[in-house]
Write an enzyme that holds these catalytic residues in place. Sequence first.
Site, short mmCIF file in Angstrom:
data_model
loop_
_atom_site.label_atom_id
_atom_site.label_comp_id
_atom_site.label_asym_id
_atom_site.label_seq_id
_atom_site.Cartn_x
_atom_site.Cartn_y
_atom_site.Cartn_z
N ALA A 62 0.84 -1.20 0.00
CA ALA A 62 0.00 0.00 0.00
C ALA A 62 0.87 1.25 0.00
CB ALA A 62 -0.92 0.00 1.21
N GLY A 103 0.80 -5.76 0.24
CA GLY A 103 -0.06 -5.88 -0.92
C GLY A 103 0.68 -6.23 -2.19
N GLU A 106 0.90 -9.91 -2.09
CA GLU A 106 -0.44 -10.45 -2.31
C GLU A 106 -0.84 -10.35 -3.78
OE1 GLU A 106 -2.81 -9.86 1.84
OE2 GLU A 106 -2.12 -8.01 0.87
N GLU A 126 2.38 -6.48 7.77
CA GLU A 126 1.25 -5.70 8.29
C GLU A 126 1.13 -5.75 9.80
OE1 GLU A 126 0.24 -6.62 4.01
OE2 GLU A 126 1.19 -7.67 5.68
#
Length: 696
Positions: A62, A103, A106, A126
Amino acid sequence: MSAVEYRIEGPCAVLVMQNPPVNGLAQAVRTGVMEALDRALADAEIKAVVITGSGGHFSGGADIREFNTPKMEAAPSLHDLIAAIERSAKPVVAAIEGTAMGGGLELALACHYRVATGKSVIALPEVKLGLLPGGGGTQRLPRVVGLELALNMIVSGTPVPAAKLAQTELFDAVVESGAVAAASQLIADRLAAGEVPVLVRDRKLVHADAEAFLDIARLNVRAMAGAYPAPMACLECVAASTSKPFDEGLRFECEQFTLLMNGEESKALRHAFFSERAASKIPDVPSDTPLRRIDKLGVIGAGTMGGGISMNFLNAGIPVTLVEQKQDALDRGVATMRGNYERSLKKGKLSQDKLDTRMALLTPSLSMEALADCDLIIEAVFEEIGVKQQVFEVLDAIAKPGAILASNTSTLDVDRIAGFTRRPADVLGMHFFSPANVMKLLEVVRGKATAKDALATVMALGKKIGKTAVVSGVCDGFIGNRMLEPYVREALFLVEEGASPQQVDKAMERFGMAMGPFRVGDLAGNDIGWSIRKRRYVERPEMFYPKLADRLCELGRFGQKVGKGWYRYEPGRRDAIPDAEVTALIDSHRRELGITPRALSDEEIVSRCVLALVNEGARLLEEGIAARASDLDVVYLSGYGFPALRGGPMHYADSLGLYNVARSMRGYAASAHGDRAFWTPAPLIEKLAADGGTFN
């Protein structure tokens, strides 16, 4: 520059994410990838898609610049993009170089294939922000690296080199370099073979006895996590990957992510994260301010502080000239530094080559003249203004033009110190915290004449040596110690009223402080505080100090170094043992004051101690000593053991509501004991409370 570059290489469309410095998945990047994917799918000549990143990075996850803004949740979301990649009729390959975190990883896990260079760094970090991977990471990673490794990576957030994951199903190939070329070749080979790729979501997670492993893991993670909810939530989401269908696991992950995102702990950790980055920005100093070259450093004083300060720069590869007055003191200091490195060597944290390299950068000397060619000189001598004056007058005479002259003072007037030279623009404070080679915090004290380029240079240098640097204006104690004084005073008032030192310490430690105020005093040396109070009695006779701490010092109870302070200490041990002599001293002191001790709750202890920090912090902001409230939080999180899950004292006050804070302070001001004047809420608190505002 477009957020995503689209280029065609043979039968492949190569999508290059472009969002420096680490290709964070900002809205523009997500949109760009989605549009480029659609373009590739619509082109009959394109047989496959390769996704990679520019600047030597895949994606760091992010984009922090969009946190707490509408763009973070705007469509297409990361979930939208992941779903589109998985549904792609043409195979998609992630070509990973540099970092693939959060992310970013991911996104890669949604691709049909993954290729990485061995030095790439992989992580789902995270948990360090009080969160869990929210883009399917807890469900997909266990399916490709196994339950145990995935759980460890997700619960710890620790980065792992791709080379160490080469034998797992996470990667289809790990190469030395050229991830894009390798990805193109891999997909060409797989297409030629007619292979039908299997999505990560469709793979089976195999473990000999998942439930037994998870039961043991729950015990370990619960003990490690303490008051932090994210590690256990991470574990339960990973556990869901073993027991629930994939889509149910995703829904559970989403529910847990939302709970954490809205929780106070994650808000506090995210506040700390952003605050540390904000601290490096100085409002009136442009980010492009030219920096002075720092090729060689000088340190005056080879004691505990001087040696620790020197080690920071040796570790960063910067040559250091270390000056002392006497040979035995110099030899002792150098031996201590070598001993510190040798302990790291024995623990496997340092190689012999690095030890030798660092010590070779050190030049011990008995002559101040040896500092003449240094670019930055830091004095770490006795904390007395007359001694500082002698040092800076000599430095003014011998230091080369443009050299930065820094004092490691923790309380003294940096403007006055600068006045001992004819170059005040080159003078500032660099307040390291002991042990200086370990503690993260560096208070950079800006004098009224300090040049902007000198300040910017030292802030950049702080980052280079791994410190969290915070700018403070000039005042007695700067940010940290100025706020600490009323905190310690309030702890003493609490003991006068009826608490014991151990009750105060335990209450603050249960709140999350690394150590309570009385244990800290014993560790630092109670005589240091005594010396400051003696100066205060002369300089600020209006200040009201409890005399109990003075009585303790008059008995020679200076703390751990003499085996007795607020507690008793056995030789060679640091266990704080309550002492009957201290109890008798407190009882006698109360009788002298005519105080009948009362029972105090832990809640009152925590409130009064923490709000003492907050009230003094508000006054620092009013005076312009600190640029922003979050800087005060960074100081206390990095240097004073304030619990990260509370976000710092000013953030904690915000979470209570400043109306409630002001009301509590007025209540303490009306009490019959203590410093009533101190508890008048700072005007800034009253104003913010009236407006419904917050510090941050």
